[in-house]
Design a protein around this motif. Structure first.
Motif, PDB file in Angstrom:
ATOM      1  N   GLY A  17      -1.024  -4.746 -12.584  1.00 24.91           N
ATOM      2  CA  GLY A  17      -1.597  -3.434 -13.068  1.00 24.91           C
ATOM      3  C   GLY A  17      -0.429  -2.378 -13.136  1.00 24.91           C
ATOM      4  O   GLY A  17       0.568  -2.623 -12.764  1.00 24.91           O
ATOM      5  N   GLN A  18      -0.939  -1.104 -13.223  1.00 22.79           N
ATOM      6  CA  GLN A  18      -0.134   0.024 -13.485  1.00 22.79           C
ATOM      7  C   GLN A  18       0.033   0.714 -11.998  1.00 22.79           C
ATOM      8  O   GLN A  18       0.814   1.653 -11.767  1.00 22.79           O
ATOM      9  CB  GLN A  18      -0.650   1.266 -14.497  1.00 22.79           C
ATOM     10  CG  GLN A  18      -0.596   0.624 -15.776  1.00 22.79           C
ATOM     11  CD  GLN A  18      -0.948   1.612 -16.691  1.00 22.79           C
ATOM     12  OE1 GLN A  18      -1.154   2.721 -16.263  1.00 22.79           O
ATOM     13  NE2 GLN A  18      -0.918   1.467 -18.029  1.00 22.79           N
ATOM     14  N   THR A  19      -0.758   0.233 -11.089  1.00 18.23           N
ATOM     15  CA  THR A  19      -0.759   0.772  -9.737  1.00 18.23           C
ATOM     16  C   THR A  19      -0.643  -0.210  -8.716  1.00 18.23           C
ATOM     17  O   THR A  19      -1.214  -1.707  -8.939  1.00 18.23           O
ATOM     18  CB  THR A  19      -1.899   1.594  -9.204  1.00 18.23           C
ATOM     19  OG1 THR A  19      -3.061   0.717  -9.293  1.00 18.23           O
ATOM     20  CG2 THR A  19      -2.186   2.692 -10.082  1.00 18.23           C
ATOM     21  N   PRO A  20       0.105  -0.265  -7.453  1.00 18.26           N
ATOM     22  CA  PRO A  20       0.165  -1.307  -6.661  1.00 18.26           C
ATOM     23  C   PRO A  20      -1.321  -1.765  -5.986  1.00 18.26           C
ATOM     24  O   PRO A  20      -2.264  -0.796  -6.079  1.00 18.26           O
ATOM     25  CB  PRO A  20       0.850  -0.693  -5.249  1.00 18.26           C
ATOM     26  CG  PRO A  20       1.408   0.552  -6.052  1.00 18.26           C
ATOM     27  CD  PRO A  20       0.696   1.061  -7.093  1.00 18.26           C
ATOM     28  N   TYR A  21      -1.277  -2.950  -5.956  1.00 15.81           N
ATOM     29  CA  TYR A  21      -2.545  -3.279  -5.361  1.00 15.81           C
ATOM     30  C   TYR A  21      -2.712  -3.327  -3.859  1.00 15.81           C
ATOM     31  O   TYR A  21      -3.613  -2.856  -3.128  1.00 15.81           O
ATOM     32  CB  TYR A  21      -2.911  -5.114  -5.502  1.00 15.81           C
ATOM     33  CG  TYR A  21      -4.114  -5.335  -4.838  1.00 15.81           C
ATOM     34  CD1 TYR A  21      -5.252  -5.228  -5.242  1.00 15.81           C
ATOM     35  CD2 TYR A  21      -3.686  -6.496  -3.605  1.00 15.81           C
ATOM     36  CE1 TYR A  21      -6.742  -6.003  -4.711  1.00 15.81           C
ATOM     37  CE2 TYR A  21      -4.896  -6.867  -3.029  1.00 15.81           C
ATOM     38  CZ  TYR A  21      -6.241  -6.626  -3.619  1.00 15.81           C
ATOM     39  OH  TYR A  21      -7.345  -7.256  -2.870  1.00 15.81           O
ATOM     40  N   ARG A  22      -1.402  -3.378  -3.083  1.00 15.00           N
ATOM     41  CA  ARG A  22      -1.492  -3.180  -1.696  1.00 15.00           C
ATOM     42  C   ARG A  22       0.008  -2.703  -1.290  1.00 15.00           C
ATOM     43  O   ARG A  22       1.085  -3.264  -1.906  1.00 15.00           O
ATOM     44  CB  ARG A  22      -1.592  -4.427  -0.931  1.00 15.00           C
ATOM     45  CG  ARG A  22      -1.729  -4.333   0.622  1.00 15.00           C
ATOM     46  CD  ARG A  22      -2.981  -3.595   1.016  1.00 15.00           C
ATOM     47  NE  ARG A  22      -3.043  -3.437   2.386  1.00 15.00           N
ATOM     48  CZ  ARG A  22      -2.451  -2.576   3.262  1.00 15.00           C
ATOM     49  NH1 ARG A  22      -1.915  -1.571   2.656  1.00 15.00           N
ATOM     50  NH2 ARG A  22      -2.673  -2.472   4.563  1.00 15.00           N
ATOM     51  N   VAL A  23       0.089  -1.933  -0.576  1.00 16.19           N
ATOM     52  CA  VAL A  23       1.384  -1.210   0.054  1.00 16.19           C
ATOM     53  C   VAL A  23       1.320  -1.236   1.579  1.00 16.19           C
ATOM     54  O   VAL A  23       0.432  -0.681   1.881  1.00 16.19           O
ATOM     55  CB  VAL A  23       2.018   0.312  -0.476  1.00 16.19           C
ATOM     56  CG1 VAL A  23       3.138   0.370  -0.016  1.00 16.19           C
ATOM     57  CG2 VAL A  23       2.009  -0.065  -1.996  1.00 16.19           C
ATOM     58  N   ARG A  24       2.056  -1.806   2.443  1.00 19.44           N
ATOM     59  CA  ARG A  24       2.092  -1.641   3.639  1.00 19.44           C
ATOM     60  C   ARG A  24       3.486  -1.681   4.369  1.00 19.44           C
ATOM     61  O   ARG A  24       4.502  -2.080   3.838  1.00 19.44           O
ATOM     62  CB  ARG A  24       1.639  -3.122   4.290  1.00 19.44           C
ATOM     63  CG  ARG A  24       1.681  -3.310   5.795  1.00 19.44           C
ATOM     64  CD  ARG A  24       1.031  -2.620   6.467  1.00 19.44           C
ATOM     65  NE  ARG A  24       0.964  -2.536   7.839  1.00 19.44           N
ATOM     66  CZ  ARG A  24       0.514  -1.727   8.936  1.00 19.44           C
ATOM     67  NH1 ARG A  24       0.047  -0.648   8.470  1.00 19.44           N
ATOM     68  NH2 ARG A  24       0.865  -2.093  10.297  1.00 19.44           N
ATOM     69  N   ILE A  25       3.573  -0.414   4.908  1.00 19.42           N
ATOM     70  CA  ILE A  25       4.745   0.273   5.414  1.00 19.42           C
ATOM     71  C   ILE A  25       4.851   0.193   7.014  1.00 19.42           C
ATOM     72  O   ILE A  25       4.018   0.501   7.494  1.00 19.42           O
ATOM     73  CB  ILE A  25       4.887   1.579   4.944  1.00 19.42           C
ATOM     74  CG1 ILE A  25       4.833   1.796   3.629  1.00 19.42           C
ATOM     75  CG2 ILE A  25       6.393   2.202   5.551  1.00 19.42           C
ATOM     76  CD1 ILE A  25       4.515   3.080   3.228  1.00 19.42           C
TER      77      ILE A  25
END
Length: 415
Positions: free
Chosen positions: A368-376
């Motif tokens: 999609g146009q947005t991340p499904y998951r971001v982990r920092i």
């Protein structure tokens, strides 16, 4: 010092009768003292210490006073909006903080930035690294009561902030690396000014040594204080200059090279002592290596003018006006395609070396146009645990010295 302890009936009390320091007696000759959260000083983190006299017998770092929720915010914003969001973690180290995110998304897109763009990324990363170290020196100077070491680094930091501003159009939060490249090429005369800044900084580092690092009063405050043994640093997962000052040769630029770091000639300084003084020297030596990197980058840029700075996938979508602006000013305006960019489904991981240590990003896309998951996982988040292990046994007056030498940045830790 400040803080608050609530007892039964929500009554606060101060057994030691110290102004601004909330304490409570928890045993014979044992008191609990709340350091922070406050700004300036400990920043938005509280350290709870238990003292016997003025000797710390136990310490608990209490994080979480900067509720930024950046990872969840990133999952409801388009891909490109993650760049200005994540650089707020460390502000003055923006390029090093966001570059691994950009690289992780580029892996999902199956693209790589042009060679000139990679050199430009390294250019800003090292400028930001120097500025961040100087910021840390200035704050540390305040902590140990050395006002000159506050004013000098903050003044010298302006040299590098101005260079970053000239290159990117913004002093601190540049949003410079984008998927497939960078937003601007170097302006005319930039590399000449960069070389002047390099020569100036080398002279200043020698003056820092004389007035601060080799100052007998400062050495007394720092030497053999806050020692992080090599094995403990490895076991706790400490990263960055704090790890290397304890004798561990690990730097993401060296151990897992990215961009053009493997094409540049530089060294990774390592100290064995692991104390607060070694951590100061570590950062001094790392500034010297950053200056060495910048010289090589400047030489390469001068020899390869006006090469592409944006991947063809994005550049071919540029309207004629955008291309005209780039030809005249070397400035690549953001293409409209970034606003509606869809990233192929998949998972990606990237790391980078910031001024405070390694930062890693795990990025997952559902197409999609947005991340499904971001982990920092940021460097400060990894380094915070060390306070629990190295503060006990020191006196209360050693706490600001140790805190300053770790260069912990609360917003980056809480992210």
């Amino acid at each position: 010092m400040s803080g608050f302890i609530q007892t039964k009936g929500n009554v606060g009390f101060n057994d030691l009768n110290l102004p601004g320091a909330w304490t409570r007696k928890i045993g014979k000759d044992l008191y609990e003292v709340f350091i922070g959260p406050q700004h300036p000083g400990s920043g938005h983190m509280r350290i709870v210490i238990r003292i016997d006299g003025d000797v710390i017998v136990e310490a608990d770092p209490d994080m979480g006073y900067v509720h930024r929720t950046m990872e969840k915010l990133g999952e409801v914003r388009t891909w490109i909006k993650g760049i200005p969001l994540y650089e707020r973690m460390a502000i003055h180290d923006a390029c090093n903080i966001t570059l691994p995110y950009v690289r992780a998304v580029e892996k999902l897109l199956g693209i790589e930035a042009p060679l000139r763009a990679q050199y430009l990324r390294v250019l800003l990363c090292e400028i930001d690294r120097i500025a961040a170290y100087l910021y840390g020196f200035g704050i540390f100077g305040v902590f140990v009561g050395h006002s000159t070491m506050y004013m000098w680094p903050f003044g010298d930091r302006e040299v590098w902030v101005e260079l970053a501003d000239w290159l990117t159009g913004a002093r601190l939060t540049h949003s410079y690396p984008v998927f497939g490249g960078v937003r601007r090429d170097v302006p005319a005369g930039f590399t000449d000014q960069l070389r002047k800044a390099i020569r100036y900084m080398r002279r200043r580092l020698e003056e820092y040594r004389k007035i601060y690092v080799d100052n007998p009063v400062i050495r007394t405050r720092l030497e053999d204080v806050g020692v992080i043994p090599r094995n403990l640093a490895i076991e706790l997962g400490i990263t960055g200059p704090n790890l290397r000052a304890s004798g561990v040769l690990y730097d993401a630029r060296y151990n897992d090279p990215y961009e053009v770091y493997d094409e540049l000639d530089f060294e990774i300084p390592v100290f064995q002592e692991g104390d607060a003084l070694a951590r100061v020297w570590q950062r001094v030596e790392e500034i010297k290596q950053s200056l060495r990197i910048l010289e090589q980058v400047a030489d390469w840029l001068d020899k390869h003018p006006r090469e592409p700075i944006l991947h063809e996938r994005f550049w071919k979508t540029a309207p004629p006006l955008y291309k005209k602006v780039f030809e005249a000013e070397g400035r690549a305006k953001l293409m409209p395609i970034y606003a509606m960019l869809k990233v192929p489904k998949g998972k990606s991981y990237a790391r980078g070396e910031t001024a405070r240590g390694e930062i890693t990003y795990y990025v997952e896309s559902d197409g999609g146009q947005t991340p499904y998951r971001v982990r920092i996982v940021s460097a400060s988040a990894r380094n915070a645990i060390v306070f629990k292990y190295i503060l006990p046994g020191h006196r209360v007056m050693d706490l600001p010295t140790i805190y300053g030498s770790i260069d912990y940045f609360p917003p980056e830790g809480d992210r």
